[in-house]
Every structure is written in C-alpha cells, then in structure tokens.
Design an enzyme around this catalytic site. Structure first.
Site, mmCIF file in Angstrom:
data_model
loop_
_atom_site.group_PDB
_atom_site.id
_atom_site.type_symbol
_atom_site.label_atom_id
_atom_site.label_comp_id
_atom_site.label_asym_id
_atom_site.label_seq_id
_atom_site.Cartn_x
_atom_site.Cartn_y
_atom_site.Cartn_z
ATOM 1 N N VAL A 32 0.860 -1.173 -0.120
ATOM 2 C CA VAL A 32 0.104 0.046 0.198
ATOM 3 C C VAL A 32 0.736 1.257 -0.174
ATOM 4 C CG1 VAL A 32 -1.647 1.318 1.299
ATOM 5 C CG2 VAL A 32 -1.862 -1.262 1.248
ATOM 6 N N ALA A 33 1.797 1.263 0.747
ATOM 7 C CA ALA A 33 2.788 2.421 0.774
ATOM 8 C C ALA A 33 3.682 2.666 -0.422
ATOM 9 C CB ALA A 33 3.910 2.383 1.880
ATOM 10 N N GLU A 90 0.373 8.178 -3.566
ATOM 11 C CA GLU A 90 -0.970 8.746 -3.256
ATOM 12 C C GLU A 90 -1.307 9.967 -4.318
ATOM 13 O OE1 GLU A 90 -1.086 9.853 0.908
ATOM 14 O OE2 GLU A 90 -0.925 7.985 1.557
ATOM 15 N N ASP A 113 -13.926 10.623 -43.148
ATOM 16 C CA ASP A 113 -14.669 10.947 -44.355
ATOM 17 C C ASP A 113 -14.315 12.194 -44.957
ATOM 18 O OD1 ASP A 113 -16.643 12.929 -43.426
ATOM 19 O OD2 ASP A 113 -17.151 11.303 -41.994
#
Length: 276
Positions: free
Chosen positions: A49-50, A54, A96
C-alpha cells in the site's frame, strides 16, 4: 492506453517487492507461530500500500486537464479526459471527406452541356468568381449553362443570404452550390426571383432526384424542373425531348462524357427541365 500500461506495471512491481520482502523476513527470522505469520503478512500488505504513490491520480488528472486545454486552443473539444490520452497516441486519422476534415461547403466548379463546358472560380458561398467557357459557340454554351444552373437552383430548398457581411446558407450544401453559381452567372438571378413553385416531389433513394412544378409569369414559362443523379435524370427523359424551350437539339446530344469526378473528388449532379 499508456496510463493502463503504467498502472499494470506498477501494480505488478509492488506485488513482487512485497512478496520478496515477506519471504526474506520469513527466512531470516523464521515463522514459528500463527501470530508471527500474520505479522509478516501485514507487513507485506502495508509495504504494498505504501509503495503506491498517493498523488498519482491527482497528477494524472492534472496532466490530462492540461491536454484538454491544449486541444481546446486548436478547436478540438474533448468530453472525456481519457480521450486526450488516446488522441495523443494517434499518428494517423482516417476520416470521411465532407464536414470532418473540410468545412462542409460545396462549390459548383464545372458545368457540362451539349455544346461545351463552363468553369467557375471561387470557393465557399461567396458569390464571386470568374466564368471561363470552353467550346466553339460561346453564346450557346453560356445560354445552356444558365438553364442548367437555373434548373438546379430552382429544384432545391436551400436558401442563401448575407448576414453581417458573411454569406450563409440554410439547407443542403449541394443545393446551395447552385444558388451561389446562379449569382455568378448573369441573368440567372432574375429567373430565380420570379419563379413560383406549384408542387414538389422530394428527393428519395428510389428516384434519386428532386422535381418541382412551377411557372414564371414574366418569361411565360411553365413546367417541371429536376435535379439528381446523372444516370437517373438522363434515363427519365426520352430522346425526342429537347434540352430547353429554345433549344432544338435532341436530348441524346446533351449527354457529353462526365468529368472524371472520381479522381477529382467531385460530385456530379444533373439538372433537367421540361418547360412549355
């Protein structure tokens, strides 16, 4: 695309690092009880997680927002931030012809009649340009050209008007091209102003043409005018009919070879009139 690739690589790297650290701790210190195993697992999850920055989502949103502003300065409006990243990775755009890479404006360049050809200069809906004739009988070619352009302009529902010094249209660009050409040719504008429409057969995919019934009191004309695909307009007229009221050459003589529109990206349209 690039953001998803970076996210997958970062997630995989974090998982590998966490697993390696947990294995190293377990081998060095040893895991003898369940509590020690839980501590090692929690340490690995905390490390994973670290390891994820963040501020990454905020940074990505900021970069994409800057990309939206850059595209907006180039007249490109983006509804989704992630579309900026996709468009930034594009090297070739296939699209087109009309209205996407161009301005969705049609200009009548060349008129082909039984006696010759007439070229018109100018671009857009500004009714200014030079008229260049090709043929032995210039007066005859010009007279036929007036009838062709007039028939195409009358058999349409487009409108051409000048707003704040700028010429604008309402309706189909192909029909508006005949209105612009009619203002470039002398003598056509008067016919357009005095024509009264009595009926209309709209364009459809089966007939491939549009027809109008009307009259012009000042010129004493009354009849049907049509415009559409060259093959359909030609096949709908018998060989013994005439090109116009004052033209006594057979209709079959008024079928010259069309210009190479496929090579020049031009659109061929055939106006036709039966006046009495």
């Amino acid at each position: 695309m690039e953001i998803a690739k970076v996210s997958r690589m970062l997630g995989l790297l974090v998982i590998i690092i966490a697993v390696v650290v947990m294995a190293a701790v377990a081998l060095v210190n040893g895991v003898r009880t369940m509590a020690e195993a839980v501590d090692v697992l929690l340490m690995g999850v905390s490390l994973a997680v670290a390891a994820v920055p963040e501020g990454l989502p905020a940074i990505l949103s900021l970069v994409l927002a800057i990309g939206v502003q850059v595209l907006a300065r180039r007249n490109a409006v983006m509804k989704d931030l992630h579309s900026v990243e996709t468009l930034g990775a594009v090297s070739v755009i296939c699209s087109d012809k009309t209205g996407t890479l161009t301005r969705n404006e049609m200009t009548l360049r060349e008129i082909v009649t039984a006696s010759g050809r007439v070229s018109l200069s100018g671009t857009g809906y500004e009714p200014t340009g030079e008229v260049r004739l090709t043929g032995e009988h210039s007066e005859r070619v010009l007279a036929e050209t007036r009838r062709v352009v007039g028939a195409g302009a009358l058999a349409s529902n487009a409108q051409l008007e000048q707003v704040d010094g700028r010429w604008e249209i309402q309706g189909d660009p192909t029909e508006a091209a005949f209105l612009v050409a009619g203002r470039k040719l002398e003598g056509v504008a008067g016919v357009l102003d005095g024509f009264v429409r009595e009926g209309e057969a709209p364009f459809d995919s089966e007939r491939k043409m549009m027809s109008v019934l009307g009259h012009h009191d000042a010129l004493g004309l009354h009849g049907v005018l049509a415009k559409g695909a060259p093959t359909c307009c030609s096949s709908g007229v018998s060989p013994n009919r005439w090109v116009g009221r004052h033209d006594r050459s057979p209709r079959s003589a008024a079928r010259p070879s069309p210009p190479p529109s496929s090579r020049s990206a031009a659109r061929a349209t055939a106006p036709w009139g039966r006046l009495a």
